[in-house]
Design an enzyme around this catalytic site. Structure first.
Site, PDB file in Angstrom:
ATOM      1  CG  ASN A  90      -1.937  -1.098   1.164  1.00  0.00           C
ATOM      2  OD1 ASN A  90      -2.740  -1.157   0.242  1.00  0.00           O
ATOM      3  ND2 ASN A  90      -1.908  -2.000   2.137  1.00  0.00           N
ATOM      4  CB  SER A 115       4.381   9.428   9.075  1.00  0.00           C
ATOM      5  OG  SER A 115       4.219   9.180  10.458  1.00  0.00           O
ATOM      6  CE1 TYR A 152       2.195   4.969   8.082  1.00  0.00           C
ATOM      7  CE2 TYR A 152       3.196   5.833  10.072  1.00  0.00           C
ATOM      8  CZ  TYR A 152       2.376   6.002   8.974  1.00  0.00           C
ATOM      9  OH  TYR A 152       1.741   7.203   8.776  1.00  0.00           O
ATOM     10  CE  LYS A 156       2.988   7.039   5.169  1.00  0.00           C
ATOM     11  NZ  LYS A 156       2.135   7.548   4.095  1.00  0.00           N
TER      12      LYS A 156
HETATM   13  N1  LIG Z   1      -3.822  10.923  10.567  1.00  0.00           N
HETATM   14  C1  LIG Z   1      -2.590  11.259  10.973  1.00  0.00           C
HETATM   15  O1  LIG Z   1      -2.407  11.840  12.069  1.00  0.00           O
HETATM   16  C2  LIG Z   1      -1.407  10.949  10.105  1.00  0.00           C
HETATM   17  C3  LIG Z   1      -1.529  10.444   8.819  1.00  0.00           C
HETATM   18  N2  LIG Z   1      -0.401  10.244   8.052  1.00  0.00           N
HETATM   19  C4  LIG Z   1      -0.517   9.731   6.685  1.00  0.00           C
HETATM   20  O2  LIG Z   1      -1.549  10.400   6.014  1.00  0.00           O
HETATM   21  C5  LIG Z   1      -2.183   9.513   5.099  1.00  0.00           C
HETATM   22  C6  LIG Z   1      -3.678   9.481   5.382  1.00  0.00           C
HETATM   23  O3  LIG Z   1      -3.840   9.006   6.698  1.00  0.00           O
HETATM   24  P1  LIG Z   1      -5.268   9.003   7.411  1.00  0.00           P
HETATM   25  O4  LIG Z   1      -6.213   9.851   6.645  1.00  0.00           O
HETATM   26  O5  LIG Z   1      -5.041   9.250   8.829  1.00  0.00           O
HETATM   27  O6  LIG Z   1      -5.626   7.466   7.235  1.00  0.00           O
HETATM   28  P2  LIG Z   1      -7.056   6.844   6.910  1.00  0.00           P
HETATM   29  O7  LIG Z   1      -6.913   5.377   7.112  1.00  0.00           O
HETATM   30  O8  LIG Z   1      -8.102   7.568   7.658  1.00  0.00           O
HETATM   31  O9  LIG Z   1      -7.200   7.172   5.378  1.00  0.00           O
HETATM   32  C7  LIG Z   1      -6.459   6.494   4.394  1.00  0.00           C
HETATM   33  C8  LIG Z   1      -7.346   6.375   3.187  1.00  0.00           C
HETATM   34  O10 LIG Z   1      -6.587   5.761   2.168  1.00  0.00           O
HETATM   35  C9  LIG Z   1      -7.349   4.701   1.611  1.00  0.00           C
HETATM   36  N3  LIG Z   1      -6.399   3.675   1.184  1.00  0.00           N
HETATM   37  C10 LIG Z   1      -5.564   2.946   1.967  1.00  0.00           C
HETATM   38  N4  LIG Z   1      -4.840   2.125   1.202  1.00  0.00           N
HETATM   39  C11 LIG Z   1      -5.225   2.344  -0.074  1.00  0.00           C
HETATM   40  C12 LIG Z   1      -4.846   1.779  -1.315  1.00  0.00           C
HETATM   41  N5  LIG Z   1      -3.938   0.819  -1.392  1.00  0.00           N
HETATM   42  N6  LIG Z   1      -5.436   2.264  -2.420  1.00  0.00           N
HETATM   43  C13 LIG Z   1      -6.384   3.228  -2.364  1.00  0.00           C
HETATM   44  N7  LIG Z   1      -6.799   3.775  -1.221  1.00  0.00           N
HETATM   45  C14 LIG Z   1      -6.221   3.338  -0.092  1.00  0.00           C
HETATM   46  C15 LIG Z   1      -8.269   4.207   2.712  1.00  0.00           C
HETATM   47  O11 LIG Z   1      -9.435   3.605   2.178  1.00  0.00           O
HETATM   48  C16 LIG Z   1      -8.567   5.496   3.461  1.00  0.00           C
HETATM   49  O12 LIG Z   1      -9.732   6.147   2.992  1.00  0.00           O
HETATM   50  C17 LIG Z   1      -1.521   8.147   5.275  1.00  0.00           C
HETATM   51  O13 LIG Z   1      -0.570   7.976   4.253  1.00  0.00           O
HETATM   52  C18 LIG Z   1      -0.847   8.257   6.626  1.00  0.00           C
HETATM   53  O14 LIG Z   1       0.287   7.442   6.693  1.00  0.00           O
HETATM   54  C19 LIG Z   1       0.849  10.529   8.501  1.00  0.00           C
HETATM   55  C20 LIG Z   1       1.018  10.989   9.772  1.00  0.00           C
HETATM   56  C21 LIG Z   1      -0.074  11.239  10.677  1.00  0.00           C
HETATM   57  O1  LIG Z   2       1.803   8.467  11.136  1.00  0.00           O
HETATM   58  C1  LIG Z   2       0.942   8.461  11.992  1.00  0.00           C
HETATM   59  O2  LIG Z   2       1.191   9.095  13.167  1.00  0.00           O
HETATM   60  C2  LIG Z   2       0.133   9.450  14.066  1.00  0.00           C
HETATM   61  C3  LIG Z   2       0.757   9.719  15.421  1.00  0.00           C
HETATM   62  O3  LIG Z   2       1.434   8.574  15.866  1.00  0.00           O
HETATM   63  P1  LIG Z   2       1.170   7.901  17.286  1.00  0.00           P
HETATM   64  O4  LIG Z   2       2.154   6.775  17.349  1.00  0.00           O
HETATM   65  O5  LIG Z   2       1.432   8.962  18.299  1.00  0.00           O
HETATM   66  O6  LIG Z   2      -0.285   7.492  17.308  1.00  0.00           O
HETATM   67  C4  LIG Z   2      -0.901   8.345  14.113  1.00  0.00           C
HETATM   68  O7  LIG Z   2      -1.968   8.705  14.966  1.00  0.00           O
HETATM   69  C5  LIG Z   2      -1.408   8.097  12.700  1.00  0.00           C
HETATM   70  O8  LIG Z   2      -2.382   7.063  12.681  1.00  0.00           O
HETATM   71  C6  LIG Z   2      -0.248   7.638  11.848  1.00  0.00           C
HETATM   72  O9  LIG Z   2      -0.668   7.521  10.509  1.00  0.00           O
END
Ligand SMILES: NC(=O)C1=CN([C@@H]2O[C@H](COP(=O)(O)OP(=O)(O)OC[C@H]3O[C@@H](n4cnc5c(N)ncnc54)[C@H](O)[C@@H]3O)[C@@H](O)[C@H]2O)C=CC1
Ligand SMILES: O=C1O[C@H](COP(=O)(O)O)[C@@H](O)[C@H](O)[C@H]1O
Length: 267
Positions: A90, A115, A152, A156
């Protein structure tokens, strides 16, 4: 920007924050392997602009990116404890598939959701928990080598390196945003580390907007709000991208309540 922006992972937490904040500012194409909830669809987005596909499906990605001016790539497995087979498919293969399709389609810029976990191993036993506190001066600024916390984080850091490769060899403008911890309405509750790396929804949308508009080549920046507690510098994002965050986890109690509402009425 005149051409559409392809947003992958559009239905997730970060995607929803972006669409809520700047959904009306661009013509979007939304790609996610799950349907995107109707309430988050910007007004101008039609069924034709929403693609349900996996980012490892090269043919679907090539179709999705055709004619786009920019890509915001969020899709991937966001779990810090995600297993290797999932991040390999992914996050690593998916990111390479989108980057490769983007340059072949003549896309100008690529904004990548990296991340904090790409650099999580700087949080050593000696530095923590002091580095999460307001009076500690330790800062990471994006120029340091990756030190992933987990596989993970390795995925990234690999995405950032793939972005560097496509920038250097195909002249693609690339911003890698090492997102901290995105939560809606208040910082993570009773979590020092999370409050130091809090990214509010409005600052998230604003930061990705700046990544789409500013003039730069290849950048790695940290995506956090202007928290008093911080160990990530946001100076590079301010200088190069024009990032001007509005939120600060210090405006909330440790339990996540806004301090303003707790203060006695001064009238
Ligand atoms: N939410 C956070 O605090 C953080 C998020 N991130 C990064 O931001 C991005 C988005 O994260 P979130 O929105 O929190 O996660 P999320 O799980 O809420 O959203 C990810 C979306 O990507 C879609 N997805 C996953 N794998 C896929 C694939 N192979 N093909 C097509 N769609 C796919 C899922 O269906 C989902 O809608 C990720 O790459 C994550 O690593 C990084 C650091 C912190
Ligand atoms: O990259 C990400 O980081 C946030 C924060 O990390 P955590 O270890 O403090 O939870 C995480 O919430 C998020 O799901 C992840 O995609």
């Amino acid at each position: 920007m005149d051409e559409p922006v392809l947003l992958t992972g559009a239905g997730g937490r970060v995607g929803r924050a972006i669409l809520t904040g700047i959904g009306e500012a661009y013509d979007w194409r939304l790609l996610d392997r799950e349907p995107v909830a109707a309430e988050f669809l910007p007004d101008r987005v039609t069924d034709d602009d929403v693609i349900v596909a996996d980012v490892t499906d090269e043919a679907s990605v090539r179709e999705a990116v055709d004619g786009a001016g920019a890509v915001v790539h969020l899709a991937g497995d966001p779990r810090p404890n995600a297993p290797w087979d999932s991040v390999l498919a992914n996050n690593i293969d998916g990111t390479q598939t989108v980057l490769s399709a983007a340059v072949d389609a003549g896309v100008d810029r690529f904004v990548f959701a990296s991340s904090n976990h790409a650099a999580g191993a700087y949080e050593t036993d000696e530095r923590t928990p002091d580095m999460y506190r307001t009076d500690d001066e330790f800062r990471l600024d994006g120029s340091e080598l990756p030190r992933p916390s987990n596989l993970y984080g390795v995925s990234k850091a690999t995405g950032e390196t793939l972005g560097r490769f496509y920038h250097d060899h195909h002249d693609l403008t690339v911003a890698c945003v090492r997102i901290g911890n995105l939560t809606k309405g208040h910082p993570p509750k009773e979590y020092e580390r999370g409050q130091a790396m809090w990214l509010s929804h409005r600052d998230c949308a604003h930061l990705f907007d700046r990544c789409l508009r500013a003039d730069y080549d290849y950048e790695i920046v940290y995506g956090i709000s202007d928290n008093d507690r911080k160990y990530y510098s946001i100076e590079r994002a301010r200088e190069v991208l024009g990032y001007d965050p509005q939120d600060n986890s210090a405006e909330y109690t440790f339990a996540g309540e806004p301090k303003e509402e707790l203060e006695p009425d001064s009238a």
